[in-house]
Design a protein around this motif. Structure first.
Motif, mmCIF file in Angstrom:
data_model
loop_
_atom_site.group_PDB
_atom_site.id
_atom_site.type_symbol
_atom_site.label_atom_id
_atom_site.label_comp_id
_atom_site.label_asym_id
_atom_site.label_seq_id
_atom_site.Cartn_x
_atom_site.Cartn_y
_atom_site.Cartn_z
ATOM 1 N N ASP A 199 -24.832 -2.434 29.386
ATOM 2 C CA ASP A 199 -24.986 -2.672 28.013
ATOM 3 C C ASP A 199 -24.929 -3.846 27.269
ATOM 4 O O ASP A 199 -23.919 -4.408 27.276
ATOM 5 N N ASP A 205 -25.093 -4.386 24.492
ATOM 6 C CA ASP A 205 -24.038 -4.367 23.099
ATOM 7 C C ASP A 205 -22.809 -4.609 23.260
ATOM 8 O O ASP A 205 -22.197 -5.226 22.319
ATOM 9 N N ASP A 210 -20.699 -7.118 20.918
ATOM 10 C CA ASP A 210 -19.402 -6.751 20.591
ATOM 11 C C ASP A 210 -18.228 -7.838 20.610
ATOM 12 O O ASP A 210 -17.282 -7.976 20.038
ATOM 13 N N PHE A 232 -17.633 -2.333 12.982
ATOM 14 C CA PHE A 232 -18.264 -3.380 13.592
ATOM 15 C C PHE A 232 -18.937 -3.145 15.147
ATOM 16 O O PHE A 232 -19.950 -3.842 15.398
ATOM 17 N N TYR A 233 -18.224 -2.117 15.844
ATOM 18 C CA TYR A 233 -18.743 -1.961 17.021
ATOM 19 C C TYR A 233 -19.997 -1.366 17.396
ATOM 20 O O TYR A 233 -20.462 -0.301 16.695
ATOM 21 N N ILE A 234 -20.891 -2.097 18.147
ATOM 22 C CA ILE A 234 -22.169 -1.450 18.201
ATOM 23 C C ILE A 234 -22.169 -0.563 19.459
ATOM 24 O O ILE A 234 -22.930 0.594 19.357
ATOM 25 N N HIS A 235 -21.446 -0.966 20.566
ATOM 26 C CA HIS A 235 -21.456 -0.100 21.740
ATOM 27 C C HIS A 235 -20.529 1.008 21.286
ATOM 28 O O HIS A 235 -19.174 1.052 21.529
ATOM 29 N N MET A 257 -15.288 0.673 23.893
ATOM 30 C CA MET A 257 -15.355 -0.745 23.466
ATOM 31 C C MET A 257 -13.796 -1.632 23.287
ATOM 32 O O MET A 257 -14.091 -2.641 23.788
#
Lengths: 141, 141, 141
Positions: A57, A59, A63, C78-81, C89
């Motif tokens: 991923d 993302d 991050d 703020f984590y996207i994953h 994450m």
């Protein structure tokens, strides 16, 4: 019979980013004829580094970059070393928090990585850079 | 012919500081007669560590020390482990954020480092300490 | 004579914790017949990691876990994953701050560790996990 193989690869970077090195490393392994051995990967710089991280991923990469940017901010008036730009001292710190060298196992001609692991160069500078990565494999053919 | 060489060096430290080990390591390489090989450097302690960092501007060292002191403050009432002094638990944490072991490549009798890279012992305790660093070189003469 | 030995061990984890690997590693060394060599330890995951830390006071482990939990909080918008859970994450980040690989020296049939050093698996996920650790010893019998 034990032998050693070496290669220096050059990676062009384009700002703060993670660049996958797994393919280049596997290509080096293939060219070495070594079946089992110890692989050392060294980045010859102090403002970029190496990490093993999730390769699936994208993302996760965003991050990671975001976390390190917040932990080690560029705008920070306590840095004394500032002549090389506001991104230089944070780059040294981020490099010290991750790795300059990675040592990996090679078995049956394959570098031992988990399914989701990729080997990455972690660029910490804003401007484009030429990064040298030294590969060294010591093992048995 | 593959051989192995070992040496334990002792470093006297004097408070929180970075101490350059590159010269001692190069002296060990020279005495080993090994042309190409894998060099492992291990610090045998959990409150001091190893890093590869810029060897030119001393301000980088000051900023590194300052960054880690702010990230892992001594005054911090969440530490449970406090019997060995207020600098001990932060020292363990800083050690875990950097390195206990470094593995480097030796080629043509030289440790492969970039122009600006130095190998440092990073002392995290306030009092003077005797630190043992184990050097191990496996390679071909 | 130089030889190589390999072993993959599986560790069951039970939430965020440190698990001592020293005994399993010493058992592997004993079974290898190698007197002197380089030992590479690799964890084949990106949400658990390896560290060398104090093996005496269990409070050090609690403080380490607590420090990393505060530095890399699970609740963090703020984590996207985030699809794999709020602990995933942070687990990747903590893994990047510690180690995926450790390389150690073996001399006189013993892994070179200081009196207070233990080799630990650092689990960062909340749910129980099966973790694979690859051991590779290259050395002389």
């Amino acid at each position: 019979m034990f032998i050693q193989r070496f290669e220096e690869i050059t990676i062009l970077t384009n700002g703060v980013q993670l660049i996958l090195l797994t393919d280049a490393i596997e290509k080096f392994l293939k060219s070495s004829d070594i079946e089992n051995g110890i692989l050392n990967v060294s980045i010859l710089h102090t403002s970029a580094s190496l990490i093993i991280q999730e390769n699936a991923d994208l993302d996760v990469q965003k991050d990671l970059i975001n976390f390190y940017s917040k932990l080690v901010p560029m705008k920070n008036n306590f840095y004394i070393h500032s002549t090389e730009g506001e991104d230089d001292m944070p780059a040294h710190i981020k490099s010290s928090l991750t790795n300059t060298n990675l040592t990996l196992s090679v078995k049956d001609y394959k570098v031992q990585l988990g399914t989701w692991q990729g080997i990455f160069l972690f660029e910490h500078r804003l401007a484009s850079q030429k990064r040298k990565v030294f590969l060294h494999l010591l093992g048995e053919v």
